[in-house]
Each structure stands twice: as C-alpha cells, then as structure tokens.
Design an enzyme around this catalytic site. Structure first.
Site, PDB file in Angstrom:
ATOM      1  N   SER A  69       1.118  -0.826  -0.002  1.00  0.00           N
ATOM      2  CA  SER A  69       0.007   0.143   0.673  1.00  0.00           C
ATOM      3  C   SER A  69       1.168   1.920  -0.206  1.00  0.00           C
ATOM      4  O   SER A  69       0.330   2.659  -0.510  1.00  0.00           O
ATOM      5  CB  SER A  69      -0.772   0.030   1.367  1.00  0.00           C
ATOM      6  OG  SER A  69      -0.502  -0.059   2.573  1.00  0.00           O
ATOM      7  N   ASN A  81      -0.527  -4.472 -14.076  1.00  0.00           N
ATOM      8  CA  ASN A  81      -1.567  -5.128 -14.077  1.00  0.00           C
ATOM      9  C   ASN A  81      -2.356  -5.768 -12.553  1.00  0.00           C
ATOM     10  O   ASN A  81      -2.537  -7.179 -12.731  1.00  0.00           O
ATOM     11  CB  ASN A  81      -0.212  -6.760 -14.346  1.00  0.00           C
ATOM     12  CG  ASN A  81       0.096  -7.243 -13.826  1.00  0.00           C
ATOM     13  OD1 ASN A  81       0.371  -6.404 -13.102  1.00  0.00           O
ATOM     14  ND2 ASN A  81       0.769  -8.541 -14.441  1.00  0.00           N
ATOM     15  N   ASP A  87       2.064 -19.044 -10.965  1.00  0.00           N
ATOM     16  CA  ASP A  87       1.496 -20.870 -11.028  1.00  0.00           C
ATOM     17  C   ASP A  87       2.131 -21.874 -10.864  1.00  0.00           C
ATOM     18  O   ASP A  87       3.453 -21.604 -11.072  1.00  0.00           O
ATOM     19  CB  ASP A  87       0.670 -21.403 -12.442  1.00  0.00           C
ATOM     20  CG  ASP A  87       1.048 -21.687 -13.299  1.00  0.00           C
ATOM     21  OD1 ASP A  87       2.628 -21.832 -13.527  1.00  0.00           O
ATOM     22  OD2 ASP A  87       0.759 -21.472 -14.218  1.00  0.00           O
ATOM     23  N   TYR A  90       5.709 -22.548 -12.947  1.00  0.00           N
ATOM     24  CA  TYR A  90       6.663 -21.401 -13.424  1.00  0.00           C
ATOM     25  C   TYR A  90       7.640 -21.867 -12.099  1.00  0.00           C
ATOM     26  O   TYR A  90       7.850 -21.052 -11.328  1.00  0.00           O
ATOM     27  CB  TYR A  90       6.454 -20.579 -13.334  1.00  0.00           C
ATOM     28  CG  TYR A  90       7.522 -19.450 -13.858  1.00  0.00           C
ATOM     29  CD1 TYR A  90       7.605 -19.357 -15.175  1.00  0.00           C
ATOM     30  CD2 TYR A  90       7.857 -18.521 -12.543  1.00  0.00           C
ATOM     31  CE1 TYR A  90       8.213 -18.219 -15.870  1.00  0.00           C
ATOM     32  CE2 TYR A  90       8.338 -17.374 -13.504  1.00  0.00           C
ATOM     33  CZ  TYR A  90       9.269 -17.018 -14.993  1.00  0.00           C
ATOM     34  OH  TYR A  90       9.950 -16.720 -15.390  1.00  0.00           O
TER      35      TYR A  90
END
Length: 162
Positions: A69, A81, A87, A90
């Site tokens: 934050s 993005n 996942d 990788y």
C-alpha cells in the site's frame, strides 16, 4: 501443523545478495518481496524488474503478487497489471520472478526496499486432499536450495513468451 516448505533458488551472478521473500512477524498474512538492486525509472515508462529468485510452489498452489500500500506513495510506481499470478508450473532454475513497475514520476528506488507482497493460496485446481492439507498447514517457510530440479518455462506468460 503440517509444515509448508517452499524451495527458493537465488541468483547471485554479478549482483548483490537477493533477500528472499519473507513474512514480517508472526501475525502478518502477507509475504514481503524485496527489490534486489537499485532501480531508476522515468515517468511514464514500464520496466520488468528481475527479483533474482526462482520458486517451486507446492502442487495445488499459486502466488499472487500485489503492490504494498505504501509503494505508490513512497516510490511513485504502480504494478500495471494490478496482480501478478504465478502458478506452480513456473518452477525451473531459470524461471526468474519479475515485477512489472510503471513510474508515475521519475523515480529511483533503493535496493532491498520491500516493494511488493505476495499471498500463497490454493489454486482453483487444488485437489480435495490439497485443500484438507492446507487447513492444517503452518505458514510457508522459504528454504534456499542450489537447484530446483524442474523444467524451465523460459519466459513470462502461459505460453513462455514475455
């Protein structure tokens, strides 16, 4: 409790030591990710910053990477993005994690700053057994290894193309 150990390979070629992800305090749900080297970004530009580690997530788990934050306020960058999803496929030695950063102003971020945070959670394809095991697991611990012994995906994105 069942211990969740996450194998982590750090890359030390030509850079200073890379702090591996870790939890700050017992009661913190998030795992902090550190910037391994100083980064300078011009306003309006996006860069992929190598985090200089590769991770083998347990089967049935994914990692979601978010901005802290305070990152936009302190360093004038955002993650374009919003959420990075990694996942468990990788997981090769050369499957280095990257953090995309977009600069709102010209900025220089010093090395070893806590720049992002991640959550390790069950995948949508986790089996019933993985879900039950998760209920009884302790928070993840990162174990530095010399080799992950997995195939490399060779790039960002599900196709292996950056």
């Amino acid at each position: 409790k069942i211990s969740m150990e996450i194998k982590t390979k750090t890359l030390k070629t030509g850079i200073s030591f890379t702090p591996i992800p870790n939890r700050i305090g017992k009661h913190c749900d998030w795992i902090d990710i550190y910037l391994p080297e100083e980064v300078t970004i011009k306003k309006g530009k996006m860069v992929y910053v190598p985090l200089n580690f590769s991770i083998e997530l347990p089967k049935g788990y994914v990692a979601c990477v978010y901005s802290r934050s305070s990152t936009p306020k302190n360093w004038n960058v955002i993650i374009p993005n919003s959420v990075g999803l990694i996942d468990n496929a990788y997981c090769g030695n050369d499957d280095i994690w990257y953090l995309p950063l977009y600069a709102l102003k010209d900025t220089t971020i010093p090395k070893h700053i806590r720049i992002a945070q991640m959550e390790i959670r069950l995948s949508q394809y986790a089996t019933r057994w993985q879900k039950i095991k998760h209920l009884f697991s302790s928070p993840p611990k990162f174990k530095v290894v010399d080799n992950l012994n997995n195939n490399n995906r060779k790039g960002l994105g599900s196709t292996g193309v950056a």
